[in-house]
Enzyme design. Structure first.
Site, PDB file in Angstrom:
ATOM      1  N   ASN A 150       0.745  -1.241  -0.029  1.00 32.51           N
ATOM      2  CA  ASN A 150       0.107  -0.046  -0.018  1.00 32.51           C
ATOM      3  C   ASN A 150       0.710   1.215  -0.119  1.00 32.51           C
ATOM      4  OD1 ASN A 150       0.760  -0.687   2.688  1.00 32.51           O
ATOM      5  ND2 ASN A 150      -0.979   0.484   3.577  1.00 32.51           N
ATOM      6  N   GLY A 226       2.151  -6.034   7.134  1.00 31.71           N
ATOM      7  CA  GLY A 226       0.992  -6.859   6.204  1.00 31.71           C
ATOM      8  C   GLY A 226      -0.003  -7.251   6.865  1.00 31.71           C
ATOM      9  N   THR A 230      -1.159 -13.286   7.783  1.00 32.90           N
ATOM     10  CA  THR A 230       0.230 -13.698   7.418  1.00 32.90           C
ATOM     11  C   THR A 230       1.044 -13.317   8.855  1.00 32.90           C
ATOM     12  OG1 THR A 230      -0.168 -12.508   5.578  1.00 32.90           O
ATOM     13  CG2 THR A 230       2.080 -13.123   5.899  1.00 32.90           C
ATOM     14  N   GLU A 248       3.196  -5.238  12.310  1.00 32.05           N
ATOM     15  CA  GLU A 248       2.368  -4.228  12.239  1.00 32.05           C
ATOM     16  C   GLU A 248       1.445  -4.845  11.386  1.00 32.05           C
ATOM     17  OE1 GLU A 248       0.094  -1.856  11.181  1.00 32.05           O
ATOM     18  OE2 GLU A 248       1.642  -0.802   9.845  1.00 32.05           O
ATOM     19  N   CYS A 282      -3.497   1.136   6.592  1.00 31.79           N
ATOM     20  CA  CYS A 282      -3.933   0.322   7.900  1.00 31.79           C
ATOM     21  C   CYS A 282      -4.603   1.263   8.820  1.00 31.79           C
ATOM     22  CB  CYS A 282      -2.684  -0.265   8.275  1.00 31.79           C
ATOM     23  SG  CYS A 282      -1.288   0.576   8.617  1.00 31.79           S
ATOM     24  N   GLU A 461       6.925   0.519  16.017  1.00 36.20           N
ATOM     25  CA  GLU A 461       8.081   1.138  15.198  1.00 36.20           C
ATOM     26  C   GLU A 461       8.105   2.488  15.598  1.00 36.20           C
ATOM     27  OE1 GLU A 461       6.065  -0.170  11.487  1.00 36.20           O
ATOM     28  OE2 GLU A 461       7.780  -1.460  11.164  1.00 36.20           O
TER      29      GLU A 461
HETATM   30  O1  TXE Z   1      -0.919  -8.947   2.689  1.00 40.43           O
HETATM   31  P1  TXE Z   1       0.383  -9.999   2.889  1.00 40.43           P
HETATM   32  P2  TXE Z   1      -1.714  -8.869   1.247  1.00 40.43           P
HETATM   33  C1  TXE Z   1      -4.041  -6.262   4.828  1.00 40.43           C
HETATM   34  C2  TXE Z   1      -5.410  -5.821   3.974  1.00 40.43           C
HETATM   35  C3  TXE Z   1      -5.064  -6.691   2.871  1.00 40.43           C
HETATM   36  C4  TXE Z   1      -4.578  -7.695   3.321  1.00 40.43           C
HETATM   37  C5  TXE Z   1      -3.843  -9.016   2.480  1.00 40.43           C
HETATM   38  O2  TXE Z   1      -6.483  -6.399   4.898  1.00 40.43           O
HETATM   39  O3  TXE Z   1      -6.255  -6.972   2.150  1.00 40.43           O
HETATM   40  O4  TXE Z   1      -3.692  -7.653   4.424  1.00 40.43           O
HETATM   41  O5  TXE Z   1      -2.847  -8.188   1.585  1.00 40.43           O
HETATM   42  C6  TXE Z   1       4.756 -10.958   2.229  1.00 40.43           C
HETATM   43  N1  TXE Z   1       6.014 -15.317   5.089  1.00 40.43           N
HETATM   44  N2  TXE Z   1      -2.961  -5.536   4.662  1.00 40.43           N
HETATM   45  O6  TXE Z   1      -2.077 -10.153   0.715  1.00 40.43           O
HETATM   46  O7  TXE Z   1       0.152 -11.298   2.382  1.00 40.43           O
HETATM   47  C7  TXE Z   1       4.191 -10.582   1.119  1.00 40.43           C
HETATM   48  O8  TXE Z   1       4.851 -11.048   0.061  1.00 40.43           O
HETATM   49  C8  TXE Z   1       6.574 -14.190   4.969  1.00 40.43           C
HETATM   50  C9  TXE Z   1      -2.528  -4.605   5.889  1.00 40.43           C
HETATM   51  O9  TXE Z   1      -0.613  -8.346   0.376  1.00 40.43           O
HETATM   52  O10 TXE Z   1       0.267 -10.071   4.584  1.00 40.43           O
HETATM   53  C10 TXE Z   1       4.277  -9.253   1.141  1.00 40.43           C
HETATM   54  O11 TXE Z   1       5.591  -8.636   1.171  1.00 40.43           O
HETATM   55  N3  TXE Z   1       6.243 -13.204   3.948  1.00 40.43           N
HETATM   56  C11 TXE Z   1      -1.425  -3.935   5.600  1.00 40.43           C
HETATM   57  C12 TXE Z   1       3.985  -8.921   2.729  1.00 40.43           C
HETATM   58  O12 TXE Z   1       4.168 -10.330   3.271  1.00 40.43           O
HETATM   59  C13 TXE Z   1       5.166 -13.124   3.400  1.00 40.43           C
HETATM   60  C14 TXE Z   1      -0.806  -3.581   4.333  1.00 40.43           C
HETATM   61  C15 TXE Z   1       2.499  -8.552   3.118  1.00 40.43           C
HETATM   62  O13 TXE Z   1       1.619  -9.538   2.244  1.00 40.43           O
HETATM   63  C16 TXE Z   1       4.389 -14.369   3.569  1.00 40.43           C
HETATM   64  C17 TXE Z   1      -1.102  -4.690   3.319  1.00 40.43           C
HETATM   65  C18 TXE Z   1       5.074 -15.369   4.446  1.00 40.43           C
HETATM   66  N4  TXE Z   1       4.171 -16.510   4.614  1.00 40.43           N
HETATM   67  C19 TXE Z   1      -2.256  -5.354   3.458  1.00 40.43           C
HETATM   68  N5  TXE Z   1       2.991 -14.250   2.869  1.00 40.43           N
HETATM   69  C20 TXE Z   1      -0.847  -3.002   6.619  1.00 40.43           C
HETATM   70  N6  TXE Z   1      -0.803  -3.216   7.791  1.00 40.43           N
HETATM   71  O14 TXE Z   1      -0.608  -1.572   6.111  1.00 40.43           O
HETATM   72  C21 TXE Z   1       3.263 -13.302   2.355  1.00 40.43           C
HETATM   73  N7  TXE Z   1       4.261 -12.493   2.805  1.00 40.43           N
END
Ligand code: TXE
Length: 480
Positions: A150, A226, A230, A248, A282, A461
């Site tokens: 994002n 993320g 995850t 976070e 977020c 953070e």
């Molecule tokens: O996030 P992911 P996604 C939320 C938001 C969104 C949902 C899923 O609701 O719809 O999360 O988004 C890496 N081991 N947020 O699918 O998958 C991945 O490659 C290690 C909130 O994009 O959590 C990426 O670099 N790493 C949020 C990062 O994790 C792994 C911002 C985030 O991806 C992994 C974005 C694993 N097993 C989405 N699987 C916020 N808090 O700001 C994935 N990744």
């Protein structure tokens, strides 16, 4: 077609296995570049490079580290137009927003932590005339930083800057959905003279490279931003390895509007809080609770303002509302709009995919959507949607507002709009969230602790919290 490659040991290199993923421009739906899909072989190279670099970097003078990091920040500023355009193409966000928020903050992050390192000090505890304790805060060694899509460069630098400034060697993975600016950044690292191996950037999916980073035994700490699912998975994987963890995660943030707020300013800022970056922050306030005596007046002004947001090509400087990040994310958001209606919600504005002509006719645009008539317990009000959707709900008392605000599994951010000083402090104290904004939103001082409670994360953070996270405290007790 352009290929996005890894940055390992100071060089831009292709992935060892030669695997690539498609990179899609959200505003057009077209593949426009290919992304290295790295695996364990690339990780081993990166870890070897980090291993070789870490002691020299960790023992280098603070001034030297700060000088290199400041040079990097200056290079971001010097390339701000190119980076903002790359971010707008890769993510779908409006270019003016990318420049003012994403790129501005990316260089600010690096400069801030370069200076923080030179000001960082550790504690000492005197025991009368018996002994003195002092705490050493050495770098951890090799750390992993995993960031989301994002705020691609903004959140990437928010992690790697304190990690590097405090003397660690870093293995970093940007989101595979928005890798471009991290790739451009790796070229700036070379130009800035960052020593080889100090920062290694690996591209690819969570499964192919994110997982191996989190489970690698030589990577001693993980800083992750993320989704909550995850984050939970990473916590499980790393638990038995006793890694330091900063998570976070998601948010479902409440906005509390009291009748005594500054009406105009509140309407404007609550729109910004709900829809900035297409609601993909977020920190966005997606549950808006309004004191009943001004509910109708607020609703009318709010809906009017939202319906005026200009949806358009992210590369058009007049665009306020760009594309959502991917086809699958757009589909997820649209399914929540459907769900909200099944749950009894009424759409006040928006509610559909926005179709455009020309270059953007296949783009992933969604109208900013406002919904009312839902109760607090429905899925629309409980689950993180992470898109341009918010709900409006009335409340009668301060106590009720607090119960509604605290009634989800999340606890990241919140905002409170009131001119009653006592109430502002009282409510701030009782809200279950890591961040409370009073009469403002996303006003950030980089020294403050940043993070959430409940399912929104673990650890903080920002400022000293980040410097402490990326260092290992060791107490030395000296008897007189
Ligand atoms: O996030 P992911 P996604 C939320 C938001 C969104 C949902 C899923 O609701 O719809 O999360 O988004 C890496 N081991 N947020 O699918 O998958 C991945 O490659 C290690 C909130 O994009 O959590 C990426 O670099 N790493 C949020 C990062 O994790 C792994 C911002 C985030 O991806 C992994 C974005 C694993 N097993 C989405 N699987 C916020 N808090 O700001 C994935 N990744």
């Amino acid at each position: 077609m352009q290929k996005i490659h890894n940055y390992i040991n100071g060089e831009i290199v292709a992935p060892a296995a030669g695997n690539y993923l498609d990179n899609v421009e959200p505003a057009t739906g077209q593949i426009y570049s290919l992304i290295a899909n790295s695996d364990e072989q690339d990780l081993e190279q990166a870890v070897a490079a980090a291993e070789a670099a870490k002691n020299h970097w960790g023992n280098s003078s603070l001034e030297k580290r700060a000088e290199i990091l400041c040079r990097l920040a200056d290079l971001i500023d010097a390339n701000a137009d190119e980076l903002a355009k790359a971010e707008a193409v890769d993510n779908g966000k409006a270019i003016t927003f990318a420049k003012a928020v994403d790129i501005y903050r990316s260089s600010a992050n690096i400069r801030f932590f370069a200076h923080a390192a030179t000001q960082f000090s550790s504690e000492s505890h005197a025991m009368g005339d018996v002994a003195i304790n002092y705490t050493l805060r050495d770098p951890i060694g090799i750390v992993g930083c995993i960031s989301p899509w994002n705020f691609p460069l903004y959140l990437f630098t928010w992690k790697i800057a304190p990690a590097l400034a405090s003397g660690n060697a870093v293995i970093a993975k940007p989101s595979e959905i928005t890798p471009m600016t991290a790739y451009l950044f790796s070229k700036l690292c070379i130009e800035a003279g960052l020593p080889k191996g100090v920062l290694n950037i690996l591209h690819g999916t969570g499964a192919a490279i994110g997982g191996p980073i989190t489970s690698h035994p030589k990577i001693k700490a993980i800083s992750f931003t993320g989704g909550s699912a995850t984050g939970a998975h990473i916590a499980k994987v790393t638990a038995g390895m006793f890694k330091k963890l900063s998570l976070e995660l998601g948010g479902k943030n409440p906005t509390l509007v009291f009748a005594d707020c500054d009406f105009e300013e509140t309407v404007n800022e609550v729109v910004r809080a709900a829809f900035s970056n297409q609601g993909q922050i977020c920190l966005c306030g997606s549950r808006i609770y309004i004191e009943r005596s001004i509910y109708d007046k607020f609703k009318a002004a709010f809906v009017e303002k939202v319906s005026q947001l200009k949806i358009g090509d992210p590369l058009d400087e007049t665009t306020q509302h760009g594309a959502t990040v991917s086809q699958s994310h757009m589909d997820k958001i649209l399914s929540y709009i459907e769900l909200a209606q099944q749950e009894g919600g009424t759409i006040l504005t928006g509610g559909k995919r926005h179709l455009m002509d020309g270059r953007c006719k296949k783009g992933f645009f969604i109208e900013p959507t406002v919904i009312e008539g839902l109760d607090n317990q429905c899925r629309t009000n409980q689950e993180e949607i992470f898109g341009p959707i918010c709900t409006l709900m009335p409340f009668d008392t301060e106590q009720e507002a607090l119960e509604l605000a605290n009634g989800t599994q999340y606890g990241l951010a919140s905002s409170v709009w009131t001119n009653d000083l006592k109430r502002a402090h009282r409510v701030a104290k009782q809200i279950e969230a890591g961040i409370v904004w009073i009469n403002c939103w996303l006003l950030r001082d980089l020294r403050t602790p940043f993070g959430g409670v409940k399912s929104s994360g673990v650890g903080r953070e920002g400022g000293l919290e980040a410097m402490r996270f990326f260092t290992e405290p060791k107490n030395v007790c000296v008897k007189y």
